[in-house]
Write a protein that holds these residues in place. Structure first.
Motif, short mmCIF file in Angstrom:
data_model
loop_
_atom_site.label_atom_id
_atom_site.label_comp_id
_atom_site.label_asym_id
_atom_site.label_seq_id
_atom_site.Cartn_x
_atom_site.Cartn_y
_atom_site.Cartn_z
N GLY A 175 0.89 -1.18 -0.06
CA GLY A 175 -0.06 -0.03 -0.12
C GLY A 175 0.93 1.26 0.00
O GLY A 175 0.43 2.14 -0.85
N HIS A 176 2.08 1.31 0.82
CA HIS A 176 2.78 2.42 1.03
C HIS A 176 3.38 2.58 -0.35
O HIS A 176 3.54 3.86 -0.90
CB HIS A 176 3.92 2.12 1.92
N ALA A 177 3.84 1.65 -0.92
CA ALA A 177 4.69 1.80 -2.23
C ALA A 177 3.84 2.33 -3.45
O ALA A 177 4.28 3.16 -4.06
CB ALA A 177 5.56 0.44 -2.40
N VAL A 178 2.51 1.69 -3.37
CA VAL A 178 1.65 1.91 -4.65
C VAL A 178 1.47 3.54 -4.19
O VAL A 178 1.26 4.54 -5.41
CB VAL A 178 0.56 1.13 -4.65
N LYS A 179 1.10 3.81 -3.05
CA LYS A 179 0.67 5.37 -2.83
C LYS A 179 1.65 6.43 -3.21
O LYS A 179 1.62 7.52 -3.66
CB LYS A 179 0.22 5.39 -1.52
N ALA A 180 3.13 6.12 -3.09
CA ALA A 180 4.30 6.63 -3.41
C ALA A 180 4.49 6.97 -4.78
O ALA A 180 4.91 7.99 -5.43
CB ALA A 180 5.40 6.29 -2.71
N SER A 181 4.35 5.56 -5.46
CA SER A 181 4.48 5.38 -6.95
C SER A 181 3.52 6.14 -7.82
O SER A 181 3.74 6.49 -8.91
CB SER A 181 4.99 4.30 -7.23
N PHE A 182 2.33 5.79 -7.23
CA PHE A 182 1.03 6.21 -8.16
C PHE A 182 0.10 7.07 -7.17
O PHE A 182 -0.88 6.73 -6.59
CB PHE A 182 0.46 4.84 -8.66
N PRO A 183 0.48 8.26 -7.03
CA PRO A 183 -0.46 9.20 -5.93
C PRO A 183 -1.73 9.39 -6.35
O PRO A 183 -2.51 9.53 -5.19
CB PRO A 183 0.44 10.46 -6.07
N GLY A 184 -2.05 9.01 -7.62
CA GLY A 184 -3.63 9.17 -7.96
C GLY A 184 -4.33 8.17 -7.73
O GLY A 184 -5.58 8.05 -8.02
N LYS A 185 -3.66 6.81 -7.47
CA LYS A 185 -4.38 5.83 -7.19
C LYS A 185 -5.19 5.65 -5.84
O LYS A 185 -4.54 6.21 -4.95
CB LYS A 185 -3.54 4.39 -7.43
N GLN A 186 -6.39 4.97 -5.94
CA GLN A 186 -7.10 5.02 -4.41
C GLN A 186 -6.78 3.52 -3.79
O GLN A 186 -7.00 2.52 -4.54
CB GLN A 186 -8.43 5.09 -4.64
N VAL A 187 -6.17 3.51 -2.87
CA VAL A 187 -5.56 2.42 -1.94
C VAL A 187 -6.66 2.16 -0.76
O VAL A 187 -6.68 3.16 -0.11
CB VAL A 187 -4.06 2.52 -1.56
N VAL A 188 -7.03 1.10 -0.85
CA VAL A 188 -8.19 0.88 0.44
C VAL A 188 -7.60 -0.43 1.16
O VAL A 188 -7.46 -1.35 0.62
CB VAL A 188 -9.37 0.62 -0.03
N TYR A 189 -7.04 -0.13 2.43
CA TYR A 189 -6.73 -1.28 3.27
C TYR A 189 -7.89 -1.59 4.26
O TYR A 189 -8.46 -0.46 4.77
CB TYR A 189 -5.46 -1.00 3.99
N THR A 190 -8.29 -3.04 4.47
CA THR A 190 -9.20 -3.05 5.35
C THR A 190 -9.03 -4.49 6.05
O THR A 190 -8.02 -5.48 5.61
CB THR A 190 -10.63 -2.86 4.74
#
Length: 451
Positions: A171-186
């Motif tokens: 999740g952290h890596a995707v948010k850093a590399s693809f800021p526009g993507k919506q990451v949902v952790y549950t």
């Protein structure tokens, strides 16, 4: 303005509600108020080790509690108190701990509609060893190739082996590399509660908007879907919608998906991507984990101390870090330098000096003796039940007790293919739950190996 002792007591009452019971009793409650110095409250510690830990991990929360108690900004300053007496952990005069206060495992704050990612769980802080290198590589692949890697990624393994760490790291890596993507952790528990609330309030459209619009959906502890029919139905359609538009899903569980008691179509989805397991770390990996942990905390420990801890704890990373904290705490509160002797004293209940080391040879020897066999037969190509069953049991125990990979176990048993070892492991794992004789054999062998 409250005197130093009164201020500290008031701050402790507030800290009881904001920090974990263990951290409060181990590191914060033993502090001694020495006096005020302007806007600072001077708190006595026993040595540099305790001072370093508190400054790195507890400064912010203590400052906040002091400010709330004083009604004005107050900062804690930690100083070594040479004359002070150590306060025993959990001493009633130090702080009254509430035994019934629930301990929060995760923040309840939302991030893109889900739970907050733990900032400590990054790829940079994950120690890679033979026990987890495949799962780590798979997780990196998902983080680097969004929508173009195996989907879903299913990570499974025992408690405290790093599944959640990898989940958050993705999740952290995707948010850093693809800021526009919506990451949902549950978690599956939260997803289930959301389904229940959606049905009750007729607001399922809000749940679907939250989860089905995610670019990356991270779900922890998916094994808890078992027995929840409505939640299974909703989750099946959720992952179907996400996969239809090549949005990624990563799941964690304590068991392989083929062992799940869920709908066949859902189990098929789980197995349709990439399934990767994490095993208990070997002694070299355990030592590396300890080194990385102490380095990140700014603490220097002798190699002997790390070796004692790594040998004492063989099960999982969570218990390994707990053992490290026990050693640091004993050194800090007694004012002694952290040495091998201190480590052995802190972990005396985990250390058995007389126990022979667990090795492949030792496991094979004990299993062969249990079945009155020549140990060499376990590595031969004989397939008779009289040999195959003990061999499968020995393979299972090597996997469970040594944390060895399927490939390495195959090599130790006459160069067998890893798929043969997997079959043996799965067979014995099923039998131990259904066959009393198998369970009795395993209990006796474990007793001998642990003696």
């Amino acid at each position: 303005m409250a005197d130093p002792t009164g201020l500290w007591r008031a701050a402790l009452a507030g800290l009881e509600k904001t920090v974990s019971r263990d951290q409060l009793a181990t590191w914060i409650a033993p502090l001694r108020p020495l006096g005020r110095d302007g806007a600072a409250l001077v708190l006595g510690v026993n040595n540099e080790l305790q001072k370093t830990y508190l400054a790195k991990h507890c400064q912010g929360v203590i400052d906040a509690a002091l400010g709330a108690a004083a009604g004005e900004p107050v900062r804690a300053r930690f100083e070594i108190d040479q004359a002070g007496q150590s306060v025993l952990f959990g001493a009633p005069e130090a702080v009254a701990l509430s035994a019934t206060r629930p301990r929060s495992a995760r923040s309840s704050a939302l991030e893109d509609g889900g739970l907050t990612l733990n900032p400590r769980y990054q790829f940079e802080t994950f120690v890679v060893g033979k026990n987890n290198e495949f799962a780590h590589a798979a997780a990196l692949g998902v983080a680097e190739r969004q929508g173009r890697s195996h989907n879903p990624l299913f990570l499974y393994g025992g408690v405290g082996l790093g599944k959640t760490h990898l989940l958050h790291a993705i999740g952290h890596a995707v948010k850093a590399s693809f800021p526009g993507k919506q990451v949902v952790y549950t978690t599956t528990e939260k997803f289930t509660n959301d389904v229940i609330k959606g049905i009750r309030d007729q607001s399922m459209h809000l749940l679907r908007k939250r989860y089905r619009h995610a670019d990356l959906l991270l779900v922890d502890d998916i094994q808890f879907l078992q027995g929840k029919e409505s939640t299974q139905e909703e989750f099946f359609h959720t992952i179907n919608d996400l996969m239809a538009v090549q949005h990624h899903i990563v799941l964690t569980s304590d068991t392989h998906p083929k062992d799940f008691k869920v709908e066949d179509r859902l189990r098929s989805r789980f197995q349709g991507g990439l399934v990767a397991d994490l095993q208990a770390p070997d002694v070299e990996t355990r030592t590396a984990i300890l080194k990385k942990k102490t380095e990140s905390d700014g603490i220097s420990l002798p190699e002997e101390v790390l070796a004692v801890i790594a040998e004492a704890v063989q099960s999982n990373i969570r218990e390994l870090e707990g053992a490290l904290n026990r050693v640091l705490a004993l050194a800090a509160t007694t004012g002694r330098p952290p040495t091998g002797e201190v480590a052995r004293e802190a972990l005396r209940d985990l250390i058995s000096i007389s126990r022979p080391p667990r090795t492949f040879d030792r496991v094979q020897e004990v299993v062969a003796r249990r079945f009155s066999l020549d140990v060499a037969l376990l590595s031969e190509r004989t397939r008779t039940d009289a040999i195959a069953y003990p061999r499968q049991m020995a393979m299972y125990l090597c996997r469970e007790m040594l944390g060895a990979s399927y490939v390495l176990i195959g090599d130790k048993f006459g160069g067998r293919d890893h798929s043969t070892v997997m079959h043996a492991y799965d067979k014995i794992r099923r039998l131990k739950d259904t066959d009393p004789e198998t369970r009795a054999h395993l209990d006796e062998i474990r007793r001998v190996l642990d003696a």
